[in-house]
Structures are given as structure tokens and as C-alpha cells.
Design a protein around this motif. Structure first.
Motif, PDB file in Angstrom:
ATOM      1  N   LEU A 149       7.841  -3.397  -1.145  1.00 38.10           N
ATOM      2  CA  LEU A 149       6.656  -2.629  -1.514  1.00 38.10           C
ATOM      3  C   LEU A 149       6.068  -3.270  -2.761  1.00 38.10           C
ATOM      4  CD1 LEU A 149       4.679  -0.236  -1.701  1.00 38.10           C
ATOM      5  CD2 LEU A 149       6.466   1.008  -2.922  1.00 38.10           C
ATOM      6  N   GLU A 150       4.813  -3.648  -2.666  1.00 34.31           N
ATOM      7  CA  GLU A 150       4.092  -4.206  -3.815  1.00 34.31           C
ATOM      8  C   GLU A 150       3.069  -3.164  -4.251  1.00 34.31           C
ATOM      9  OE1 GLU A 150       1.763  -8.295  -4.946  1.00 34.31           O
ATOM     10  OE2 GLU A 150       1.565  -7.551  -2.906  1.00 34.31           O
ATOM     11  N   ALA A 151       3.195  -2.701  -5.480  1.00 29.69           N
ATOM     12  CA  ALA A 151       2.259  -1.714  -6.016  1.00 29.69           C
ATOM     13  C   ALA A 151       1.339  -2.412  -7.017  1.00 29.69           C
ATOM     14  CB  ALA A 151       3.012  -0.575  -6.689  1.00 29.69           C
ATOM     15  N   LYS A 152       0.045  -2.170  -6.872  1.00 25.42           N
ATOM     16  CA  LYS A 152      -0.947  -2.750  -7.772  1.00 25.42           C
ATOM     17  C   LYS A 152      -1.942  -1.676  -8.156  1.00 25.42           C
ATOM     18  CE  LYS A 152      -0.585  -7.553  -6.615  1.00 25.42           C
ATOM     19  NZ  LYS A 152      -1.262  -8.778  -6.944  1.00 25.42           N
ATOM     20  N   SER A 153      -2.851  -2.005  -9.042  1.00 27.26           N
ATOM     21  CA  SER A 153      -3.917  -1.086  -9.437  1.00 27.26           C
ATOM     22  C   SER A 153      -5.251  -1.795  -9.349  1.00 27.26           C
ATOM     23  CB  SER A 153      -3.713  -0.601 -10.879  1.00 27.26           C
ATOM     24  OG  SER A 153      -2.604   0.248 -10.962  1.00 27.26           O
ATOM     25  N   LEU A 154      -6.232  -1.110  -8.778  1.00 23.42           N
ATOM     26  CA  LEU A 154      -7.600  -1.608  -8.724  1.00 23.42           C
ATOM     27  C   LEU A 154      -8.363  -1.003  -9.891  1.00 23.42           C
ATOM     28  CD1 LEU A 154     -10.164  -2.845  -7.372  1.00 23.42           C
ATOM     29  CD2 LEU A 154     -10.307  -0.715  -6.042  1.00 23.42           C
ATOM     30  N   GLY A 204      -2.751   7.538  -1.856  1.00 21.22           N
ATOM     31  CA  GLY A 204      -2.964   8.818  -2.528  1.00 21.22           C
ATOM     32  C   GLY A 204      -4.446   9.107  -2.696  1.00 21.22           C
ATOM     33  N   ILE A 205      -4.729  10.180  -3.396  1.00 23.39           N
ATOM     34  CA  ILE A 205      -6.114  10.545  -3.674  1.00 23.39           C
ATOM     35  C   ILE A 205      -6.562   9.792  -4.925  1.00 23.39           C
ATOM     36  CG2 ILE A 205      -7.664  12.438  -4.288  1.00 23.39           C
ATOM     37  CD1 ILE A 205      -5.661  14.283  -2.784  1.00 23.39           C
ATOM     38  N   PRO A 206      -7.607   8.966  -4.825  1.00 20.05           N
ATOM     39  CA  PRO A 206      -8.073   8.233  -6.009  1.00 20.05           C
ATOM     40  C   PRO A 206      -8.550   9.206  -7.088  1.00 20.05           C
ATOM     41  CG  PRO A 206      -9.062   7.342  -4.021  1.00 20.05           C
ATOM     42  CD  PRO A 206      -8.366   8.609  -3.635  1.00 20.05           C
ATOM     43  N   PRO A 207      -8.363   8.836  -8.348  1.00 19.90           N
ATOM     44  CA  PRO A 207      -8.840   9.717  -9.412  1.00 19.90           C
ATOM     45  C   PRO A 207     -10.354   9.883  -9.362  1.00 19.90           C
ATOM     46  CG  PRO A 207      -8.149   7.599 -10.299  1.00 19.90           C
ATOM     47  CD  PRO A 207      -7.791   7.606  -8.845  1.00 19.90           C
ATOM     48  N   ILE A 240      -7.207   2.749  -9.689  1.00 17.84           N
ATOM     49  CA  ILE A 240      -6.840   3.329  -8.394  1.00 17.84           C
ATOM     50  C   ILE A 240      -5.559   2.656  -7.905  1.00 17.84           C
ATOM     51  CG2 ILE A 240      -7.574   3.656  -6.013  1.00 17.84           C
ATOM     52  CD1 ILE A 240     -10.497   3.528  -7.146  1.00 17.84           C
ATOM     53  N   PRO A 241      -4.492   3.432  -7.690  1.00 22.32           N
ATOM     54  CA  PRO A 241      -3.219   2.854  -7.223  1.00 22.32           C
ATOM     55  C   PRO A 241      -3.345   2.306  -5.804  1.00 22.32           C
ATOM     56  CG  PRO A 241      -2.897   5.098  -8.052  1.00 22.32           C
ATOM     57  CD  PRO A 241      -4.381   4.864  -7.944  1.00 22.32           C
ATOM     58  N   LEU A 242      -2.753   1.120  -5.599  1.00 20.19           N
ATOM     59  CA  LEU A 242      -2.763   0.447  -4.302  1.00 20.19           C
ATOM     60  C   LEU A 242      -1.335   0.129  -3.889  1.00 20.19           C
ATOM     61  CD1 LEU A 242      -5.508  -2.249  -5.040  1.00 20.19           C
ATOM     62  CD2 LEU A 242      -5.843  -0.007  -3.980  1.00 20.19           C
ATOM     63  N   ASN A 243      -1.083   0.046  -2.588  1.00 20.52           N
ATOM     64  CA  ASN A 243       0.240  -0.348  -2.063  1.00 20.52           C
ATOM     65  C   ASN A 243       0.078  -1.361  -0.947  1.00 20.52           C
ATOM     66  OD1 ASN A 243       1.897   1.438  -3.608  1.00 20.52           O
ATOM     67  ND2 ASN A 243       1.151   3.110  -2.345  1.00 20.52           N
ATOM     68  N   ARG A 244       1.078  -2.246  -0.849  1.00 20.96           N
ATOM     69  CA  ARG A 244       1.145  -3.177   0.272  1.00 20.96           C
ATOM     70  C   ARG A 244       2.609  -3.291   0.666  1.00 20.96           C
ATOM     71  NH1 ARG A 244       0.740  -9.406   1.279  1.00 20.96           N
ATOM     72  NH2 ARG A 244       1.644  -9.630  -0.784  1.00 20.96           N
TER      73      ARG A 244
END
Length: 120
Positions: free
Chosen positions: A61-66, A94-97, A113-117
Motif C-alpha cells: 500500500l502506497e499512501a500519498k497526498s495530493l 475517503g471523503i476529501p476535506p 487530499i489523501p490518496l492510496n495505491r
């Protein structure tokens, strides 16, 4: 806020299809022809990575932020592509802020905004 070295990322949203069993409603399912919106002057930053192991498979799981302008229409379920077609694509699980707006000036700060891959 301006990001002097920001790049363009792309928001992909599944096109809604008419539900064959209820013509008055739609189902968001067509990822073959997604709606694409360019988000200029944005950037994607590394957040974390983790490995998940099971007896039959291994997954990362790669977590990033936009980080982007607060005005862009981004929702849960959208996908974010970091570059041209073929570039890594992340999901918004999830629900973007909310895009906050200053009531005195109308200014909206950038959103994170949290992102996942998932790989594997």
C-alpha cells in the motif's frame, strides 16, 4: 497559494450509466471512458508505504497526498493520475476535506487530499 514547481495531475471520474433496471437512476461504473479533469499547479507528496502479507499473496500500500487548489471538484471514489496515461494512478478512498473559503476575502487555501495505491 501558488506552487512554483507544481505539475499537472488528472482527476478521473467514472461516467455514470443509466441503470438498466431503473431508467430513472444511474450507476457510476464506466471506468473505460472516465471523465478527465486536468488539475494544474498541483503536486503529489509521499506519505507512507506498508506491506500486507497473506498466505497466498503479498500486497503493498502506497499512501500519498495530493495538494491542489481548493476549488477543484474532487470526490470519494475519484482516481488521480500523476501525469500522462500510463502514469501511476491513485484512488481517493475517503471523503476529501472540504474546500474552506475565507468569508472576508473569498480566498480558499490549498487542500491536502489523501490518496492510496495498492500494488500486488
Amino acid at each position: 497559494m501558488e506552487f512554483p514547481f507544481g505539475t499537472s495531475v488528472y482527476r478521473l471520474r467514472a461516467e455514470a450509466k443509466v441503470d438498466p433496471y431503473d431508467p430513472d437512476s444511474t450507476i457510476p461504473a464506466d471506468w473505460d471512458h472516465p471523465d478527465v479533469l486536468e488539475i494544474p499547479n498541483a503536486f503529489i507528496a509521499q506519505s507512507s508505504t506498508s506491506m500486507t502479507k497473506a498466505e497466498s499473496r503479498e500486497q503493498a500500500l502506497e499512501a500519498k497526498s495530493l495538494f491542489c487548489d481548493g476549488a477543484f471538484d474532487i470526490r470519494k471514489g475519484d482516481r488521480i493520475r500523476n501525469g500522462p496515461p500510463g502514469a501511476p494512478t491513485y484512488t481517493i478512498d475517503g471523503i476529501p476535506p472540504a474546500a474552506d473559503t475565507n468569508p472576508f476575502t473569498g480566498w480558499s487555501p490549498p487542500r491536502e487530499i489523501p490518496l492510496n495505491r495498492y500494488v500486488g
